[in-house]
Enzyme design. Structure first.
Site, PDB file in Angstrom:
ATOM      1  N   GLY A 163       2.019  -5.746  78.805  1.00 51.75           N
ATOM      2  CA  GLY A 163       3.156  -4.892  78.526  1.00 51.75           C
ATOM      3  C   GLY A 163       4.283  -5.674  77.866  1.00 51.75           C
ATOM      4  O   GLY A 163       4.328  -6.906  77.915  1.00 51.75           O
ATOM      5  N   CYS A 164       5.222  -4.949  77.246  1.00 51.02           N
ATOM      6  CA  CYS A 164       6.292  -5.614  76.490  1.00 51.02           C
ATOM      7  C   CYS A 164       7.278  -6.331  77.401  1.00 51.02           C
ATOM      8  O   CYS A 164       7.548  -7.530  77.225  1.00 51.02           O
ATOM      9  CB  CYS A 164       6.997  -4.605  75.591  1.00 51.02           C
ATOM     10  SG  CYS A 164       7.561  -3.103  76.422  1.00 51.02           S
ATOM     11  N   PHE A 165       7.851  -5.632  78.397  1.00 57.50           N
ATOM     12  CA  PHE A 165       8.721  -6.300  79.357  1.00 57.50           C
ATOM     13  C   PHE A 165       7.965  -7.432  80.047  1.00 57.50           C
ATOM     14  O   PHE A 165       8.506  -8.532  80.257  1.00 57.50           O
ATOM     15  CB  PHE A 165       9.216  -5.314  80.420  1.00 57.50           C
ATOM     16  CG  PHE A 165      10.481  -4.589  80.073  1.00 57.50           C
ATOM     17  CD1 PHE A 165      11.596  -5.265  79.616  1.00 57.50           C
ATOM     18  CD2 PHE A 165      10.567  -3.215  80.234  1.00 57.50           C
ATOM     19  CE1 PHE A 165      12.775  -4.601  79.323  1.00 57.50           C
ATOM     20  CE2 PHE A 165      11.742  -2.539  79.952  1.00 57.50           C
ATOM     21  CZ  PHE A 165      12.852  -3.225  79.483  1.00 57.50           C
ATOM     22  N   ALA A 166       6.724  -7.154  80.427  1.00 58.51           N
ATOM     23  CA  ALA A 166       5.934  -8.155  81.150  1.00 58.51           C
ATOM     24  C   ALA A 166       5.760  -9.421  80.332  1.00 58.51           C
ATOM     25  O   ALA A 166       5.852 -10.536  80.859  1.00 58.51           O
ATOM     26  CB  ALA A 166       4.580  -7.575  81.524  1.00 58.51           C
TER      27      ALA A 166
END
Length: 361
Positions: A163-166
């Site tokens: 994921g992007c935030f991750a």
């Protein structure tokens, strides 16, 4: 339909691809991630896009939906999915749709899959059983963060793209976890652009609401926390990050920003380690990373927008270590990292097709 005929086995020699290089199929090609993926792949010297699937846009030129591709691409969307003609397929679906798709469609065993949804990011609890349908509880997807799993990515058929935030948060914290610094709660604040919410308009993405505005959402409960904690725990097992009670946790507050693309994150870690020791550890950790770089100076979002880079910077205030990180949410946080994973899977130069200049001004 039972989809056992596409179930994978680990291989050591990747397929060579077609005459145009690696033959690619794209599912969910009409959304933001689909458009960005096409933009990268039409300029990738080792790739041939065989099909870009979109039921609602079948027959329409790709450049009429992704208007930034005028003059670059004469491809048309199709409702067909000729999996026997490709070497790899990218799933640009919304979350939950990848699992549903694999339950109802057969993909040939030789075809590799790079899934951009969250369906298979968490490791299955038991041994993979290839005689059973692929589900979140029974799968062989490898988590596609190259800075953590580069060697595994080179050998497998199925990748769960992070994921992007991750991605942004993990790349800030992984070296600290390797140093065993995550002994206390970690405070994380991260702000993302509107493209992180996808192409479909919503109450919090239309211009008149987002412009000049800022808000939080899913505090302490964001779905990316699970994969963040999973990765950190591979480097620092005790105490368990993301636990409860007396165990330290990742206290993550996500923000919506009034810009289109990018993620900027701050992470605060309590430690007595000296800043010189921390900086050297970060530089050593990312010494061989293709796109993640430690910066000796403070970083800003424009340094990474339109690139596959992640920049990381550390400062020390008393016993507080401040770690800043930033990425482009659509590239290093999504399709750029997916192409990086494809390059690794097929034995290509990891940077191929990804040498992009930041939109710094």
């Amino acid at each position: 339909m039972n989809n056992n005929n596409y179930m994978s086995q680990h291989i050591s020699t990747p397929p060579t691809g077609g005459q145009g290089g690696v033959r690619v199929g794209i599912l969910g090609a009409a959304g933001y991630t689909g458009g960005e993926l096409i933009r990268l792949l039409v300029n990738h010297p080792e790739v041939e896009i065989v099909f870009a699937n979109s039921e609602s846009n079948a027959g329409n030129p790709v450049a009429e939906v992704h208007e930034g591709l005028y003059g670059d691409c004469d491809l048309k969307f199709t409702s067909e999915m000729p999996f026997d003609e490709v070497d790899v397929v990218f799933f640009c679906f919304g979350h939950g749709k990848s699992e549903e798709f694999l339950r109802t469609h057969a993909i040939p065993e030789h075809v590799r899959i790079i899934d951009l949804a969250q369906d298979y990011r968490i490791a299955a609890p038991g041994a993979y059983d290839a005689t059973q349908p692929m589900t979140p509880g029974n799968h062989d997807f490898v988590y596609g963060l190259p800075e953590l799993n580069r060697d595994k990515i080179r050998e497998v058929r199925h990748i769960a793209n992070p994921g992007c935030f991750a991605t942004c948060i993990q790349l800030a914290l992984l070296p600290a976890a390797k140093m065993q610094l995550l002994q206390y709660d970690v405070a994380v604040n991260a702000i993302t652009g509107s493209t992180g919410a996808g192409q479909k308009p919503s109450a919090t993405t239309h211009f008149s609401w987002r412009n000049g505005n800022m808000s939080i959402y899913k505090p302490f409960t964001h779905q990316h926390l699970a994969e963040i904690c999973q990765s950190l725990n591979t480097l620092q097992h005790t105490p368990r990050v993301g636990g409860s009670g007396s165990e330290p946790s990742i206290d993550f507050i996500p923000y919506r920003g009034d810009f289109a693309r990018g993620i900027f994150a701050t992470q605060v870690v309590k430690t007595e380690a000296s800043i010189d020791t921390v900086v050297q550890a970060y530089k050593d950790f990312y010494a061989d990373a293709a796109f993640t770089h430690y910066s000796d100076s403070s970083i800003d979002l424009k340094q990474v927008v339109n690139t596959n880079k992640c920049l990381v910077h550390c400062e020390k205030y008393g016993n507080k270590l401040l770690i800043t990180s930033c990425i482009d949410n659509l590239l290093k946080g999504a399709v750029g990292q997916a192409v990086q994973n494809m390059n690794l899977m097929f034995g290509l130069d990891e940077k191929e097709g990804l040498k992009l200049k930041a939109a710094a001004f």
